[in-house]
Motif scaffolding. Structure first.
Motif, PDB file in Angstrom:
ATOM      1  N   VAL A 102      20.967 -19.907  33.598  1.00  0.00           N
ATOM      2  CA  VAL A 102      21.355 -20.442  32.294  1.00  0.00           C
ATOM      3  C   VAL A 102      20.253 -20.177  31.270  1.00  0.00           C
ATOM      4  CG1 VAL A 102      22.767 -22.290  33.286  1.00  0.00           C
ATOM      5  CG2 VAL A 102      20.387 -22.738  32.711  1.00  0.00           C
ATOM      6  N   VAL A 103      20.640 -20.108  30.015  1.00  0.00           N
ATOM      7  CA  VAL A 103      19.674 -20.098  28.923  1.00  0.00           C
ATOM      8  C   VAL A 103      19.301 -21.558  28.700  1.00  0.00           C
ATOM      9  CG1 VAL A 103      19.254 -19.598  26.493  1.00  0.00           C
ATOM     10  CG2 VAL A 103      20.644 -18.027  27.867  1.00  0.00           C
ATOM     11  N   ALA A 104      18.069 -21.911  29.048  1.00  0.00           N
ATOM     12  CA  ALA A 104      17.626 -23.295  28.961  1.00  0.00           C
ATOM     13  C   ALA A 104      17.110 -23.644  27.577  1.00  0.00           C
ATOM     14  CB  ALA A 104      16.544 -23.556  30.004  1.00  0.00           C
ATOM     15  N   ALA A 105      16.629 -22.642  26.850  1.00  0.00           N
ATOM     16  CA  ALA A 105      16.125 -22.851  25.486  1.00  0.00           C
ATOM     17  C   ALA A 105      16.129 -21.511  24.769  1.00  0.00           C
ATOM     18  CB  ALA A 105      14.722 -23.427  25.513  1.00  0.00           C
ATOM     19  N   GLU A 106      16.272 -21.585  23.454  1.00  0.00           N
ATOM     20  CA  GLU A 106      16.257 -20.355  22.660  1.00  0.00           C
ATOM     21  C   GLU A 106      15.855 -20.668  21.235  1.00  0.00           C
ATOM     22  OE1 GLU A 106      20.248 -18.657  22.012  1.00  0.00           O
ATOM     23  OE2 GLU A 106      21.013 -20.577  22.725  1.00  0.00           O
ATOM     24  N   ALA A 107      15.327 -19.648  20.572  1.00  0.00           N
ATOM     25  CA  ALA A 107      14.976 -19.790  19.158  1.00  0.00           C
ATOM     26  C   ALA A 107      15.050 -18.422  18.501  1.00  0.00           C
ATOM     27  CB  ALA A 107      13.579 -20.364  18.995  1.00  0.00           C
ATOM     28  N   GLN A 108      15.600 -18.406  17.316  1.00  0.00           N
ATOM     29  CA  GLN A 108      15.595 -17.178  16.530  1.00  0.00           C
ATOM     30  C   GLN A 108      14.211 -17.000  15.920  1.00  0.00           C
ATOM     31  OE1 GLN A 108      18.817 -17.342  13.712  1.00  0.00           O
ATOM     32  NE2 GLN A 108      20.316 -16.811  15.259  1.00  0.00           N
TER      33      GLN A 108
END
Length: 118
Positions: A66-72
């Motif tokens: 899973v993608v647990a965290a993301e930021a542009q």
């Protein structure tokens, strides 16, 4: 042989996994036990982790990857040349990925670190 977690990787993980989210809190507990197993060869800074799962508990992020965290990544002039993603596998930190969407701006971990910490 895996290397100790570099400061740039630790800093970006700290920003992305900050806050009160219970999944992020559980994943933050993994950071002191992470080692970098491999890095992307293109120079972007993507890092793949080794983690002794006997030392930590899994985060409640579900099974699978899973993608647990993301930021542009947003530059000072408002451009968004890419993003940073943290992946977990079965509740354990697995890798930090730097994604580029631009041919004009080189998106690297160093750029992400600089822009995410402002």
């Amino acid at each position: 042989m895996p290397e100790v977690l570099p400061a740039d990787v630790a800093d970006v993980l700290g920003v992305l996994l900050g806050g009160e989210d219970p999944v992020h809190a559980a994943l933050r507990a993994h950071v002191p036990h992470l080692r970098v197993r491999d890095r992307c060869t293109c120079g972007c800074g993507t890092a793949y982790f080794d983690l002794d799962r006997n030392l930590v508990s899994p985060a409640p992020s579900g099974s699978g990857t899973v993608v647990a965290a993301e930021a542009q990544i947003v530059t000072a002039d408002g451009e968004c040349p890419g993003e940073v993603l943290v992946f977990a596998q079965s509740g354990y930190l697995a890798w930090l990925e730097i994604c580029s969407w631009s041919d004009d701006i080189e998106v690297t971990l160093a750029l992400a670190r600089q822009l995410l910490q402002r």
